[in-house]
Scaffold this motif. Structure first.
Motif: not given
Length: 635
Positions: A294-299, A324-328, A334-338, A352-356
């Motif tokens: 599961t993936v999400t963003g703090w914002y 698994v939980l992923v939070v950036g 945004g993790w997929a686009s910026v 951080t997006g590119a890293f993810y």
């Protein structure tokens, strides 16, 4: 493909190397690559009840090795339509296009080119006894069954992913999953629409609902490949537009003119009745067999609730699977686009997006769909804001979290010590702060002129709100050492009002030092977490109750999770207010059976009190982590 596996700063990652894996940067170049290396076909895939769903399939032209199937099911269309038309992107990221997968995109039931009737956030059917008993779980199962029989050169393994609404379909598809479904990544998934997106603890996110529904919820009489025309706002000033419209009912009459059926359905169900309960997927996340990330963003201003609750539900009901939980530090999707190096003027120190995409997302699917010899990902991969560092945990919230409380005190102070009995003067025995909340002059949710919910509002500078008389502000002394907050927050308010209804907004803020003046963010009051609660639901979301004027009443609600480091010299601030416009519709402050149909005369000024006495100590429940030296962020 050559895969290099290793550890970077405690992180699980994979690096794909080789000249043939150079990633095209321009969409036109990537589209050309897709056309050159993939064969596209389109199909009407039959479901068990006879309804056929439009499905695009992209198979690698290189047939020297079998490939896993990676599927996305969406209500947003799988265009461009036509077997000779290729998209500008494919899969979760361009990395997957180069790595080699069979990509499947499907219009869900009742949307765009698919047959059937569309139902918003399809209710899950736990029991299915006949072909007509269908939901998103069964449609996913039937689609996978068809793909395995009809798509060439697959390896017998299927993965699913999706962001936001497609994240909901990914989560729904892993319930009672097809045996071939081995890995699923619900990203910002809708989990319960009474707490995600349009409703937050019963409060209506007006600006967001209006924008999304006008673009995605108009009626579709028959299958089509044409998207809806975008709504043209009559003014860029959403504050003025929605305020002058008056009630939510009147907004429909003036602007929507009855063209959005789901808007009208929402207005008929202000309480958490069966209509909303049926649309909660989270209670059904049982019998999940695939590995889940599961993936999400703090914002994430839209589906933060669904993300954390999906992770926890899977953890609770499916303890044997990899979860698994992923939070950036990302906005919605945004993790997929910026690049993910900043939001607004707040910097996160790295891409951080590119890293993810390269070191978390791709390895997850490579491991579980291709049997790559990679170490399993940590349970939680979480970005610590404030220090701009990635951290990993074996549990979320972290097991070493210590629960503490911050208490409101006299003079706008915020301390770790509860108000003591017997120390106040008689006149201060019921100490409180008060403000006048006027629905005719609501507190704006941001400083800029916009009719929409901005993606930056969750990190906005709150000084504009601190200066309003209808916003109560409390803050700690400057921290003498770094302080890390982790896990969910809970507001525990003791309040009263001269009205019979009220909303309560609580904001957690990181206040930076005022000096040096040359620092771009000097004095910045950065929003860290915020939430609103419709007071009528303080005892039961299904059974609203009025406030008794002047009676001290307890209102408790969750603000969801954080992992944030308040650096030495910073302060922690809490703001409390009752309006947040036009992000949230206005509470008339007069109790009416259905708040959406409030009349002009129902909107009344009211004096709200927030208590901070020994008997009624308003506080914020938080989790604190032992302070460790921050790991360098990944560049």
């Amino acid at each position: 493909m050559r895969v290099v596996v290793g550890m970077a700063l405690g992180m699980w990652f994979v690096v794909c190397a080789g000249e043939n894996l150079a990633i095209a940067q321009e969409p036109s170049q990537l589209e050309s690559f897709i056309r050159l290396h993939y064969t596209k076909s389109e199909h009407m895939v039959p479901m068990r009840d006879g309804v056929k769903l439009f499905t695009s399939v992209f198979v690698p032209r290189d047939a020297t090795a079998p490939y896993p199937i990676l599927m996305k099911r969406t209500p947003y269309n799988v265009g461009p339509y036509g077997e000779d038309k290729y998209p500008a992107k494919l899969g979760p990221s361009e990395l997957f296009v180069k790595a080699g997968y069979i990509f499947v995109n499907q219009d869900v039931r009742g949307r765009f080119a698919s047959e059937g009737e569309f139902v918003q956030v399809t209710p899950h059917r736990a029991t299915k006894t006949k072909p007509a008993d269908v939901d998103e779980s069964s449609d996913t199962y039937d689609t996978i069954e068809w793909l395995l029989k009809n798509v060439p050169n697959h390896n017998g393994r299927v993965g699913m992913y999706g962001i936001s609404y497609p994240g909901f379909y990914a989560a729904a598809g892993m319930i009672d999953a097809h045996p071939a479904l081995k890995a699923v990544s619900p990203q910002a998934p809708v989990g319960d629409w009474y707490f995600d997106d349009f409703l937050h603890h019963g409060s209506f996110f007006l600006a967001h609902a209006f924008r999304w529904l006008t673009g995605n919820a108009t009626e579709r009489p028959k299958p089509t490949t044409e998207p809806a025309k975008p709504y043209v706002y009559p003014t860029p000033d959403g504050y003025k537009m929605f305020l002058e419209a008056g009630s939510v009912e009147n907004i429909d009459k003036l602007y929507l003119k009855g063209t959005i059926p789901f808007w009208k359905e929402m207005m008929e169900h202000p309480n958490r009745d069966e209509f909303w309960q049926q649309r909660a997927l989270i209670p059904h996340l049982k019998n999940v067999a695939p590995a889940v990330m599961t993936v999400t963003g703090w914002y994430d201003a839209e589906d933060l609730y669904g993300s954390f609750k999906t992770y926890h539900a899977i953890e609770q009901h499916n303890p044997k699977i990899k979860n698994v939980l992923v939070v950036g530090p990302w906005h919605h999707g945004g993790w997929a686009s910026v690049d993910g190096d900043k939001l607004g003027i707040v910097s996160f120190g790295s891409k951080t997006g590119a890293f993810y995409r390269a070191e978390i997302e791709l390895p997850f699917f490579e491991k579980y769909l291709k049997d790559r010899e990679l170490s399993p990902p940590p349970e939680a991969i979480v970005f610590e804001t404030g220090s701009n560092a990635w951290r990993t945990f074996d549990h979320w919230p972290p097991s070493k979290t210590e629960t503490k409380r911050l208490y409101l005190q006299e003079g706008g102070k915020l301390t770790w010590t509860a108000p003591e009995r017997g120390t106040a003067k008689p006149a201060q025995a019921e100490a409180f702060d008060e403000f006048v909340s006027d629905p005719a002059k609501p507190v704006p949710y941001c400083e800029i002129i916009t009719p929409k919910m901005t993606i930056e509002y969750m990190v906005d500078d709150q000084r504009f709100a601190s200066r309003r008389p209808d916003v109560l502000t409390y803050q700690t002394e400057p921290f003498e050492e770094d302080t890390v907050l982790a896990g969910p927050l809970e507001a525990d308010l003791w309040v009263s009002t001269t009205g019979t209804d009220a909303d309560w907004v609580v904001k957690l803020i990181d206040v930076r030092p005022d000096a040096p003046e040359t620092t771009p963010l000097a004095g910045y009051q950065m929003l860290i977490r915020s939430e609103v609660f419709r007071g009528r639901f303080r005892n039961n979301y299904a059974k609203p109750e009025p406030f008794k004027p002047g009676e001290v009443t307890r209102v408790k609600f969750e603000l969801l999770d954080v992992l944030h480091r308040f650096q030495k010299g910073h302060r922690l601030m809490v703001q409390i207010q009752s309006t947040w416009f036009p992000l949230v519709d206005r509470n008339p402050q007069t109790f009416v059976p259905n708040i959406y149909f409030a009349k002009p005369e129902d909107f009344q000024r009211a004096t709200h009190r927030v208590f901070r006495s020994a008997e009624h100590p308003t506080s914020l429940k938080i989790g604190m982590l032992p302070v460790v030296k921050p790991v360098h962020s990944v560049k």
